[in-house]
Motif scaffolding. Sequence first.
Motif, short mmCIF file in Angstrom:
data_model
loop_
_atom_site.label_atom_id
_atom_site.label_comp_id
_atom_site.label_asym_id
_atom_site.label_seq_id
_atom_site.Cartn_x
_atom_site.Cartn_y
_atom_site.Cartn_z
N VAL B 78 0.98 -1.12 0.04
CA VAL B 78 0.02 -0.11 -0.09
C VAL B 78 0.70 1.32 -0.13
O VAL B 78 2.12 1.10 0.52
CB VAL B 78 -1.07 0.06 1.23
N PRO B 79 0.32 2.22 -0.45
CA PRO B 79 1.13 3.79 -0.38
C PRO B 79 1.61 3.86 1.04
O PRO B 79 2.93 4.02 1.30
CB PRO B 79 0.24 4.70 -0.85
N ARG B 80 0.92 3.71 2.09
CA ARG B 80 1.25 3.91 3.48
C ARG B 80 0.28 3.11 4.26
O ARG B 80 -0.91 3.47 4.18
CB ARG B 80 1.21 5.47 3.83
N ASP B 111 3.96 5.13 -2.78
CA ASP B 111 3.76 5.58 -4.55
C ASP B 111 4.86 5.88 -5.21
O ASP B 111 4.87 6.93 -5.91
CB ASP B 111 2.61 6.81 -4.33
N ASP B 112 5.80 5.32 -4.76
CA ASP B 112 7.22 5.38 -5.48
C ASP B 112 7.68 4.23 -6.33
O ASP B 112 7.49 3.27 -5.64
CB ASP B 112 8.30 5.84 -4.60
N ASP B 113 7.80 4.28 -7.64
CA ASP B 113 8.11 3.34 -8.35
C ASP B 113 9.48 2.57 -7.86
O ASP B 113 9.20 0.92 -8.07
CB ASP B 113 8.24 3.65 -9.83
N ALA B 136 -1.95 0.90 -6.98
CA ALA B 136 -1.95 0.56 -8.63
C ALA B 136 -1.82 2.11 -9.14
O ALA B 136 -2.54 2.96 -8.78
CB ALA B 136 -3.01 -0.19 -9.22
N ARG B 137 -1.24 2.14 -10.44
CA ARG B 137 -1.33 3.52 -11.05
C ARG B 137 -2.23 3.16 -12.34
O ARG B 137 -2.16 1.73 -13.02
CB ARG B 137 0.12 3.79 -11.33
N LEU B 138 -2.92 4.21 -12.80
CA LEU B 138 -3.59 3.93 -13.93
C LEU B 138 -2.82 3.40 -15.22
O LEU B 138 -3.40 2.30 -15.82
CB LEU B 138 -4.09 5.07 -14.59
N PRO B 195 -3.84 12.99 -7.13
CA PRO B 195 -2.85 12.86 -8.20
C PRO B 195 -3.41 12.08 -9.81
O PRO B 195 -4.32 11.43 -9.26
CB PRO B 195 -1.85 11.97 -7.70
N PRO B 196 -2.82 12.55 -10.54
CA PRO B 196 -3.55 11.87 -11.91
C PRO B 196 -3.25 10.77 -12.19
O PRO B 196 -4.07 10.16 -12.99
CB PRO B 196 -3.02 12.77 -13.20
N PHE B 197 -2.41 9.84 -11.50
CA PHE B 197 -1.93 8.56 -11.59
C PHE B 197 -3.16 7.64 -11.06
O PHE B 197 -2.86 6.52 -11.19
CB PHE B 197 -0.73 8.30 -11.50
N ALA B 198 -3.79 8.22 -9.86
CA ALA B 198 -4.81 6.99 -8.89
C ALA B 198 -6.17 7.08 -9.69
O ALA B 198 -6.78 8.28 -10.05
CB ALA B 198 -4.83 7.65 -7.86
#
Lengths: 344, 344
Positions: B78-80, B111-113, B136-138, B195-198
């Motif tokens: 998870v992100p956090r 959220d860091d690759d 997950a990212r789009l 954020p645009p990627f979620a």
Amino acid sequence: MADPKARPVTLRSIADQLGLHISTVSRVLNGPAEDGARAASGDTAERIRRLAAELGYQPDPHGSGLRTGRSRLIGVLVPRVSDLVLATIYEGIDEAAGERGLTTIAANSLDDDEVRRTRTKMLLARRVDGLIFGDARLDDAFLDRLAADGVRFVLVNRRAGNHPSVTPDDRLGGRLAAEHLLDLGHTDVAVIAGPPFASTGADRTAGFLDHYRDSGIRIPDARVLHSAFDTAGGRAAADTLLRSPDRPTAIFAVNDFAAIGALGAARDHGLRVGADVAIMGYNDTPLAAELPIPLTSVAVPMHEIGRRALELLTRLLAGEQIESERLAPILAPRASTGAGQTGP
Amino acid sequence: MADPKARPVTLRSIADQLGLHISTVSRVLNGPAEDGARAASGDTAERIRRLAAELGYQPDPHGSGLRTGRSRLIGVLVPRVSDLVLATIYEGIDEAAGERGLTTIAANSLDDDEVRRTRTKMLLARRVDGLIFGDARLDDAFLDRLAADGVRFVLVNRRAGNHPSVTPDDRLGGRLAAEHLLDLGHTDVAVIAGPPFASTGADRTAGFLDHYRDSGIRIPDARVLHSAFDTAGGRAAADTLLRSPDRPTAIFAVNDFAAIGALGAARDHGLRVGADVAIMGYNDTPLAAELPIPLTSVAVPMHEIGRRALELLTRLLAGEQIESERLAPILAPRASTGAGQTGP
DNA sequence: TCCCGTTGCCCAAACGTTTGGGCCAAACGT
DNA sequence: ACGTTTGGCCCAAACGTTTGGGCAACGGGA
């Protein structure tokens, strides 16, 4: 990462591919320090390491765990991971664990004795090397029993008996809170003290009362209310305090969430927080500073507490003699007590 | 629980004590259903079970994992964990896992690759049977790659590509929010979109805009601001929106924390939330209802989402065909949009 | 009586790793 | 030239479990 359909890469597959014996590969890949030289020539070692890296070899924990009897797993039991305070501590624990190649397993105990037992049993069944408890109770027969059984653990956030622990210096934190309110002229104050079984609430309250007593002001017992650590608990307790005509001029909640509940109660009573009534919390949750009415709080290095707890546990597991640690809190004055921003 | 200094109790110790063979004990203790009868007489089985219980036998996961190739471990990225939303989902996951005798291992990806990769690698090195990703990212090349490598996983909260996922119906949730604000007469509205990627932020925003468009109102692009999901991000975005003279009359933040930040920003601008400006959030975090100004939000069954995700994963691991699930959200109107309490 | 099917158990191999103890050859000292 | 050390590697056992395949003994049917 891994080849699509490749068979799992084991010590044997590496050894066979290099025409070496599996044990040689194992020694090279394990302790480059002492055994490295004894195990193989520099050249052989280099070939082994290169192939292992290329194939993405990762030792199977089942194999090594079976052989060594150690799992490199740490169990972490907390009241709730969705509690921001414990979650942050857990992040510190996990971060420090990762650096040491350890993996943590978290579980919720919900502060319920039965749940604690079953979850602990599950963790032990997983053969964790050690445990970190974030849900200790002041008089904790369960932990005493565990210690007697030879289970290795440390406590975090809350202390109990003289089991090794890493906690904030809650007594000092309570004094800081008292000092702050007293400096602002509040002599009629109340405490929302959290549940009686948690050392955090108890110590913060004790430190708070100590400071007032040292300053010649005795706070009556009726001014100390026990409650749950959450918003609802804080709201209910504050409501009780504020509905009385001789209401206190300031409220110290031993936890930010309880303080947020108190904020809501104050509003329900038509009181302006920071002007009509001062309210402060504890832990300096990230939210505290961002609230519409920024909340005065006592900052505690939660992440660092988590890190230290894991370090302490690894030292314990290594057989070293260890001692409990208390980390100092810092006052964070804000608008909810009428204090300005921090700074000169 | 365990005897003070007893040797670990294994299948062999039980077998020897009973004069039986280790394999008989294993079969009895494993599948009472089919093999139970074949394995031993009712009497023998009973003796085995009794002794095992008495000694507190717990199968060693290293042994069984080695043999079966399965660890009964589930990795959760998870992100956090200190994010309340993901923490709550995680609790659902862990609860459902516990019921199935599975253990979860949580890790933060921030959220860091790069962190995602290393943490995932660590989980795989631990030989988890499957994974649940909450980050997950789009457009997620990493997940695509993982799937191609045969790693088994499901997504939770956020969707990506057509990997199996369990998420709130965010599009619908966005529409609910729009409907609420429109019903209150707001035609000049803004979105703090995350954020645009979620997918969460994107879908909520899309649903929101859809509903307004369907009602004949086009929201200009400048009214949609991207930000972080946290309080600071929400505060900054709201500040930008509110400082302009033609400020919107309502703000929809796709996340409660961003909304709380917006609340703060509104206050900084001297605006009364609920009267001068309407602000609403998303997720209906427990905090939302308890804030001094209760926050209108869209309730999402986070705990249930977590449970479903784990169920989906177990079905996947069992080789079943599975399909993504969307869970319906519910509007929770409160004072921050000038709405009364819920009720008739 | 013989055969066959159960019942009730045992045997043994395999999973991947670590580690104490070899063993052979080359290098070294005298 | 001969013993001793050491470098470089191999051998084998063990950790605890699961599981496909036995193998006796017994009961029942023909």
